[in-house]
Motif scaffolding. Structure first.
Motif, PDB file in Angstrom:
ATOM      1  N   ASN A   1       0.812  -1.211   0.000  1.00  0.00           N
ATOM      2  CA  ASN A   1       0.000   0.000   0.000  1.00  0.00           C
ATOM      3  C   ASN A   1       0.851   1.269   0.000  1.00  0.00           C
ATOM      4  O   ASN A   1       0.486   2.268  -0.622  1.00  0.00           O
ATOM      5  CB  ASN A   1      -0.951   0.006   1.194  1.00  0.00           C
ATOM      6  N   ILE A   2       1.980   1.229   0.695  1.00  0.00           N
ATOM      7  CA  ILE A   2       2.882   2.382   0.666  1.00  0.00           C
ATOM      8  C   ILE A   2       3.352   2.627  -0.765  1.00  0.00           C
ATOM      9  O   ILE A   2       3.399   3.765  -1.244  1.00  0.00           O
ATOM     10  CB  ILE A   2       4.087   2.160   1.605  1.00  0.00           C
ATOM     11  N   CYS A   3       3.679   1.543  -1.447  1.00  0.00           N
ATOM     12  CA  CYS A   3       4.091   1.653  -2.843  1.00  0.00           C
ATOM     13  C   CYS A   3       2.978   2.286  -3.683  1.00  0.00           C
ATOM     14  O   CYS A   3       3.220   3.211  -4.476  1.00  0.00           O
ATOM     15  CB  CYS A   3       4.454   0.273  -3.384  1.00  0.00           C
ATOM     16  N   LYS A   4       1.762   1.807  -3.503  1.00  0.00           N
ATOM     17  CA  LYS A   4       0.633   2.367  -4.257  1.00  0.00           C
ATOM     18  C   LYS A   4       0.451   3.855  -3.954  1.00  0.00           C
ATOM     19  O   LYS A   4       0.202   4.666  -4.852  1.00  0.00           O
ATOM     20  CB  LYS A   4      -0.648   1.611  -3.898  1.00  0.00           C
ATOM     21  N   ASN A   5       0.587   4.223  -2.673  1.00  0.00           N
ATOM     22  CA  ASN A   5       0.351   5.606  -2.276  1.00  0.00           C
ATOM     23  C   ASN A   5       1.368   6.570  -2.885  1.00  0.00           C
ATOM     24  O   ASN A   5       1.012   7.662  -3.336  1.00  0.00           O
ATOM     25  CB  ASN A   5       0.361   5.728  -0.753  1.00  0.00           C
ATOM     26  N   ILE A   6       2.640   6.182  -2.880  1.00  0.00           N
ATOM     27  CA  ILE A   6       3.659   7.114  -3.368  1.00  0.00           C
ATOM     28  C   ILE A   6       3.725   7.135  -4.892  1.00  0.00           C
ATOM     29  O   ILE A   6       4.296   8.063  -5.477  1.00  0.00           O
ATOM     30  CB  ILE A   6       5.059   6.794  -2.783  1.00  0.00           C
ATOM     31  N   TYR A   7       3.143   6.115  -5.536  1.00  0.00           N
ATOM     32  CA  TYR A   7       3.124   6.094  -6.998  1.00  0.00           C
ATOM     33  C   TYR A   7       1.770   6.536  -7.558  1.00  0.00           C
ATOM     34  O   TYR A   7       1.554   6.471  -8.764  1.00  0.00           O
ATOM     35  CB  TYR A   7       3.474   4.702  -7.525  1.00  0.00           C
ATOM     36  N   THR A   8       0.868   6.985  -6.692  1.00  0.00           N
ATOM     37  CA  THR A   8      -0.414   7.503  -7.166  1.00  0.00           C
ATOM     38  C   THR A   8      -0.216   8.902  -7.730  1.00  0.00           C
ATOM     39  O   THR A   8       0.341   9.777  -7.069  1.00  0.00           O
ATOM     40  CB  THR A   8      -1.444   7.549  -6.022  1.00  0.00           C
TER      41      THR A   8
ATOM     42  N   ARG B   1      -2.718   4.988 -11.009  1.00  0.00           N
ATOM     43  CA  ARG B   1      -1.445   4.321 -10.730  1.00  0.00           C
ATOM     44  C   ARG B   1      -1.066   3.501 -11.946  1.00  0.00           C
ATOM     45  O   ARG B   1      -1.885   2.798 -12.507  1.00  0.00           O
ATOM     46  CB  ARG B   1      -1.560   3.383  -9.526  1.00  0.00           C
ATOM     47  N   SER B   2       0.175   3.603 -12.327  1.00  0.00           N
ATOM     48  CA  SER B   2       0.616   2.815 -13.472  1.00  0.00           C
ATOM     49  C   SER B   2       2.059   2.395 -13.281  1.00  0.00           C
ATOM     50  O   SER B   2       2.843   3.091 -12.629  1.00  0.00           O
ATOM     51  CB  SER B   2       0.480   3.615 -14.775  1.00  0.00           C
ATOM     52  N   ASN B   3       2.395   1.246 -13.836  1.00  0.00           N
ATOM     53  CA  ASN B   3       3.767   0.730 -13.784  1.00  0.00           C
ATOM     54  C   ASN B   3       4.317   0.672 -12.362  1.00  0.00           C
ATOM     55  O   ASN B   3       5.422   1.149 -12.076  1.00  0.00           O
ATOM     56  CB  ASN B   3       4.689   1.589 -14.660  1.00  0.00           C
ATOM     57  N   LEU B   4       3.530   0.090 -11.462  1.00  0.00           N
ATOM     58  CA  LEU B   4       3.988  -0.042 -10.079  1.00  0.00           C
ATOM     59  C   LEU B   4       5.151  -1.025  -9.996  1.00  0.00           C
ATOM     60  O   LEU B   4       5.121  -2.084 -10.626  1.00  0.00           O
ATOM     61  CB  LEU B   4       2.848  -0.537  -9.193  1.00  0.00           C
ATOM     62  N   PRO B   5       6.165  -0.714  -9.206  1.00  0.00           N
ATOM     63  CA  PRO B   5       7.238  -1.688  -8.983  1.00  0.00           C
ATOM     64  C   PRO B   5       6.704  -2.890  -8.220  1.00  0.00           C
ATOM     65  O   PRO B   5       5.617  -2.861  -7.637  1.00  0.00           O
ATOM     66  CB  PRO B   5       8.250  -0.905  -8.135  1.00  0.00           C
ATOM     67  N   ALA B   6       7.481  -3.948  -8.212  1.00  0.00           N
ATOM     68  CA  ALA B   6       7.117  -5.149  -7.450  1.00  0.00           C
ATOM     69  C   ALA B   6       7.516  -4.921  -5.995  1.00  0.00           C
ATOM     70  O   ALA B   6       8.696  -4.731  -5.695  1.00  0.00           O
ATOM     71  CB  ALA B   6       7.826  -6.373  -8.017  1.00  0.00           C
ATOM     72  N   SER B   7       6.545  -4.922  -5.101  1.00  0.00           N
ATOM     73  CA  SER B   7       6.814  -4.584  -3.701  1.00  0.00           C
ATOM     74  C   SER B   7       6.644  -5.790  -2.792  1.00  0.00           C
ATOM     75  O   SER B   7       5.820  -6.667  -3.034  1.00  0.00           O
ATOM     76  CB  SER B   7       5.884  -3.455  -3.239  1.00  0.00           C
TER      77      SER B   7
END
Length: 252
Positions: A52-59, A65-71
């Protein structure tokens, strides 16, 4: 002035306040039942939901959200002793024993050898082109499960955490630590990547294997390059050895 453990604690506290992110931000400090996708049923403990932290900072500003890294699934920072350490947790609701697909490819090739495919093409049930393709696949193949886990380690450490640092810095004008100072701290810090698998299934068939050794071999390079130790454990061991390190949620 260098980046410190206390600075990182401030960044983690920043993550808890969802007002620091887009209005669609998801909870960042969560019950372990949610973080582990119910692999761990004990609801008395919590940790950072790193997905979720990954999603939040990449929003983005438009909420997309697009091209999220693998967390990794979870994150926890233990501070206050001689061996401060950053823990990444990845929960897999499958046992360590699973089909060895690379071994099955090898078995297929050996079967074709027995059918003289590599010596007498006239007797081979498949074409030479298909045979060459199979050889090429086998030489480059790596188990998808192992590849994905390695990717989560790399991108959690080198993509997501630096992105989190930059997000914090952009929203804290008085914060004067540099990206280089953060990376230097991160590489020197003791880190552990904990892979938690479901307990063994007694009904597992004989043609399955434990890919624990393969995972360990693939993670060796992280130990020297990134000062990160990997532990591959079962749910039972995690509950006995690691669960009590997390923050306890008191009864109300």
């Amino acid at each position: 002035m260098s980046f410190t453990d206390d600075d990182f604690v401030e960044i983690l506290n920043y993550c808890k306040d969802l007002s620091n992110f887009h209005e669609n931000a998801e909870v960042s400090y969560d019950n372990i039942v949610n973080v582990s996708d119910s692999l761990i049923e004990d609801s008395r403990f919590r940790l950072f939901n790193f997905d979720n932290i990954c999603k939040n900072i990449y929003t983005k500003s438009n909420g997309r959200r697009s091209n999220l890294p693998a967390s990794a699934d979870g994150l926890y920072f233990i501070i206050g002793n001689e061996n401060n350490a950053l823990y990444f947790f990845e929960f897999k609701n499958v046992p360590l024993h699973a089909a060895d697909y690379k071994k099955e490819l090898k078995s297929i090739k050996e079967s074709l050898n027995n059918n003289h495919c590599y010596y007498q093409q006239d007797f081979c049930p498949i074409t030479s082109h298909t045979l060459n393709s199979l050889d090429n696949i086998k030489s480059h193949y790596e188990d998808e499960r192992i590849c994905k886990l390695k990717l989560k380690t790399t991108e959690s450490l080198f993509f997501i955490l630096p992105k989190l640092f930059q997000h914090y810095k952009n929203n804290r004008p008085d914060f004067n630590k540099t990206h280089e100072e953060f990376i230097d701290w991160l590489l020197k810090l003791n880190k552990r990547f904990i892979l938690v698998f479901a307990n063994d299934n007694p009904n597992i068939p004989n043609n399955h294997f434990s890919f624990e050794n393969k995972l360990k071999d693939n993670y060796k390079h992280f130990e020297k390059v990134a000062h990160i130790e990997t532990s591959i454990i079962k749910k039972k061991d995690f509950e006995e050895k690691f669960l009590n390190k997390l923050e306890f949620i008191p009864d109300i």
